[in-house]
Design an enzyme around this catalytic site. Sequence first.
Site, short mmCIF file in Angstrom:
data_model
loop_
_atom_site.label_atom_id
_atom_site.label_comp_id
_atom_site.label_asym_id
_atom_site.label_seq_id
_atom_site.Cartn_x
_atom_site.Cartn_y
_atom_site.Cartn_z
CG HIS A 92 -10.06 3.28 1.47
ND1 HIS A 92 -10.24 1.92 1.33
CD2 HIS A 92 -8.94 3.43 2.23
CE1 HIS A 92 -9.27 1.28 1.96
NE2 HIS A 92 -8.47 2.16 2.51
CG ASP A 94 -6.82 18.24 5.78
OD1 ASP A 94 -8.01 18.00 5.51
OD2 ASP A 94 -6.31 19.38 5.67
NE ARG A 126 -19.69 11.34 3.85
CZ ARG A 126 -18.46 11.67 4.21
NH1 ARG A 126 -18.10 12.94 4.22
NH2 ARG A 126 -17.58 10.77 4.55
CE1 TYR A 130 -4.14 -2.76 5.41
CE2 TYR A 130 -3.11 -0.87 4.34
CZ TYR A 130 -3.79 -2.08 4.26
OH TYR A 130 -4.09 -2.60 3.03
CB THR A 179 -1.77 5.02 -5.98
OG1 THR A 179 -2.08 6.26 -5.37
CG2 THR A 179 -2.74 4.73 -7.12
CG ASN A 180 -5.22 6.66 -2.15
OD1 ASN A 180 -5.26 6.20 -1.02
ND2 ASN A 180 -4.51 7.74 -2.44
CG LEU A 181 -6.00 0.41 -5.30
CD1 LEU A 181 -5.78 -1.01 -4.81
CD2 LEU A 181 -5.50 0.58 -6.72
CB SER A 224 -0.88 0.00 1.25
OG SER A 224 -1.47 1.28 1.45
CB SER A 225 0.57 4.58 -1.53
OG SER A 225 -0.77 4.85 -1.15
CB CYS A 226 -0.51 3.85 4.00
SG CYS A 226 -0.61 2.12 4.45
#
Length: 315
Positions: free
Chosen positions: A181, A271, A189, A138, A166-168, A109-111
């Site tokens: 996510h 953020d 929402r 994580y 990256t984020n998926l 994961s990019s994190c």
Amino acid sequence: MMQKTDKIYVAGHTGMVGSAIVAALVADGFTNFVYRTSKELDLRNQAAVEQFFSEERPQYVFMAAAKVGGIIANNIYRAEFLYDNLMIVSNIIHAAYKNSVTKLLFLGSSCIYPKMAPQPIKEECLLTAPLEKTNEPYAIAKIAGIKLCETYREQYDANFISVMPTNLYGKNDNYHPENSHVLPALIRRFHEAKQQGLPDVVIWGSGNPKREFLFADDLAEACLFLMKNYNEKEIINIGCGEDITIRELAILIKEITGFEGSLVFDTSKPDGTPRKLLDVTKINNLGWQYKTKLKAGILIAYQDFLQKHTLSVTV
């Protein structure tokens, strides 16, 4: 060289990433798969995982199984995220080695990268500075997976590779109101706000952080490409090389869902990392690039949401 009849185990095959990998393999002509749902096989249970590998003897393994969630879930269930993910990566990688798996691809994961990493983030940034605190457990479990792949390669000559997406987002995403996510959370929402005729949608944070988003089908194609063509110990990023502010993302999803109210940014909420763009030079140089533009991908994801989730969400 992968043969179309080689036995393939996709861990996490029911999730967004795993199901996309299965679809990519099927489209490419692969025919021999072994699956287990989380109810059938608890990947945190070492004995159960070892029994599964010794019985099924898969030749190729895609590790898309993980306990995942958004910024809230990562911050609340810190011990759970660390323990569960450590057990999953340890059990699968060790069992793959013991049962002579030909090749394993581990999805990180990019994190894993430092919170304040230079942008765009190169693979060499790993472990050069502190992580983002909210998803540190994580990230540490994912880093452990990377290091397991590296060390099993070094000590046992196992062909285990690690990729950093990256984020998926995409089909079969998680739309849970607390554990999803940012992109699927916003789809849900805005959809619910439109259904309920609400005047506005509240979004956490300032809207200024920038994020990169890759369609899961594109990630799946990249994983198959790397399984066929990449055999190095160094990690490799998978992304599109472009990012967008959360504010811009919200405006785009507002337009796609047809919500006509206003946006409210709650700056009392965190953020997270200010920017997280991956340097994808390495994978681009190997010959892979992403295909699906963000708006087109979100349209597909929203249609999938409407088909699969609107009956179970509050409207």
